[in-house]
Write a protein that holds these residues in place. Structure first.
Motif, PDB file in Angstrom:
ATOM      1  N   LEU A 225      20.991  -4.113  31.319  1.00 52.03           N
ATOM      2  CA  LEU A 225      19.879  -3.999  29.893  1.00 52.03           C
ATOM      3  C   LEU A 225      19.507  -5.527  29.256  1.00 52.03           C
ATOM      4  O   LEU A 225      18.027  -6.112  28.609  1.00 52.03           O
ATOM      5  CB  LEU A 225      20.180  -2.899  29.384  1.00 52.03           C
TER       6      LEU A 225
ATOM      7  N   ALA B  93      22.469   4.732  26.644  1.00 54.26           N
ATOM      8  CA  ALA B  93      22.482   4.930  28.484  1.00 54.26           C
ATOM      9  C   ALA B  93      24.261   5.945  27.909  1.00 54.26           C
ATOM     10  O   ALA B  93      24.797   5.200  28.025  1.00 54.26           O
ATOM     11  CB  ALA B  93      22.582   4.123  29.175  1.00 54.26           C
TER      12      ALA B  93
ATOM     13  N   VAL C  98      16.670   2.425  23.107  1.00 51.80           N
ATOM     14  CA  VAL C  98      17.994   2.872  24.435  1.00 51.80           C
ATOM     15  C   VAL C  98      19.424   3.628  23.857  1.00 51.80           C
ATOM     16  O   VAL C  98      19.922   3.251  23.538  1.00 51.80           O
ATOM     17  CB  VAL C  98      17.092   1.917  25.624  1.00 51.80           C
TER      18      VAL C  98
ATOM     19  N   ALA D  69      14.743   3.419  31.041  1.00 48.63           N
ATOM     20  CA  ALA D  69      14.887   2.246  29.343  1.00 48.63           C
ATOM     21  C   ALA D  69      13.349   2.482  29.280  1.00 48.63           C
ATOM     22  O   ALA D  69      13.435   2.423  28.443  1.00 48.63           O
ATOM     23  CB  ALA D  69      15.746   1.807  29.205  1.00 48.63           C
TER      24      ALA D  69
ATOM     25  N   ALA E 102      19.611  -1.244  22.290  1.00 47.60           N
ATOM     26  CA  ALA E 102      20.007   0.047  23.577  1.00 47.60           C
ATOM     27  C   ALA E 102      21.834  -0.090  23.075  1.00 47.60           C
ATOM     28  O   ALA E 102      22.877  -1.118  22.601  1.00 47.60           O
ATOM     29  CB  ALA E 102      19.850  -0.634  24.519  1.00 47.60           C
TER      30      ALA E 102
END
Length: 262
Positions: free
Chosen positions: A38, A101, A99, A242, A21
């Motif tokens: 995460l 963000a 992922v 996610a 991520a």
């Protein structure tokens, strides 16, 4: 009486084990909380921010029992080359990218008649242009194995927030970009959603200065009846989006505002 359908699959443990991520704005607030959440769920996280010291604090806050990890990366996400470099580091360090963000952002308040062009350009660049740059750089990697993008919009994208013209415009753009990407990549295995927080306890909101003559009746319209939220609560929604628990959620702008606009 209808027969209960038994649960045939086990309840999840860490939902992001084995996934890579990239989190922008990872030095503080919602970005830091997202990186921590995460990683706690098993992801290998590259936390990106201009604030190297803040990134260090985020890394230090990760509990020893977390199944994932956080690597700090200092970069300006409004710079095209810096974004390309950050994505490359995330891909190399995580064996791919699953992922993204986009949490980095800035907030400024002023009478619209006193909004300088410099302020407008800065807010749009950090909040909206950076989101586009990161999505554009990350998508080729997400397309190879499926993945999820979670952008940071705001309740200001849908409801009038006085003295925040540039901020509201930037977050409205993030919401529109999110909808567009969700449809464009719907059949190619990439889900794209956005969170829309209301008031949240962060250094960004604590440092916000409204104009001296601001009408606080208007400010009260954008405050939650149960008080400001916590970054960790917002990060929990990012983790859901996610993970595979959000497998059928795409194109949504999920409001997290403690009932402000109910």
């Amino acid at each position: 009486m209808a027969e209960l359908v038994p649960l045939t699959t086990p309840l999840p443990g860490p939902r992001l084990t084995g996934r890579s991520a990239l989190v922008t704005g990872g030095a503080s607030g919602i970005g830091a909380a997202t990186a921590l959440r995460l990683a706690a769920e098993g992801a290998t996280v590259l936390a990106v921010d201009l604030d190297g010291e803040g990134l260090g604090r985020t890394v230090a806050a990760l509990p020893a029992e977390a199944t994932g990890g956080i690597t700090p990366h200092v970069a300006d996400v409004s710079d095209e080359d810096a974004v390309a470099g950050a994505v490359a580091v995330a891909v190399e360090g995580g064996g791919g990218l699953h992922v993204v963000a986009n949490i980095a952002g800035i907030l400024r308040a002023a009478h619209t008649t006193e909004h300088s062009l410099q302020m407008w350009d800065q807010v749009i660049r950090v909040n909206l242009t950076s989101t586009f740059l990161v999505c554009r750089a990350a998508l080729p990697h997400l397309l190879t194995g499926g993945g999820a993008i979670i952008n940071s919009a705001s309740t200001s994208a849908s409801f009038g927030h006085p003295w925040m013209a540039a901020y509201a415009a930037s977050k409205g753009g993030v919401a529109a970009l999110t909808h567009t990407l969700a449809v464009e990549y719907a059949k190619r295995g990439v889900r794209v959603n956005a969170i829309a927080p209301g008031s949240v306890r962060t250094s960004m909101t604590k440092g916000l200065d409204f104009p001296a003559d601001a009408d606080f009746d208007l400010i009260a319209r954008i405050m939650s009846p149960i008080g400001p939220g916590d970054p960790a609560s917002v990060a929990a929604v990012v983790a859901l989006l996610a993970s595979d628990d959000g497998a059928h959620i795409s194109g949504e702008i999920i409001r997290i505002d403690g009932g402000t606009h109910a």
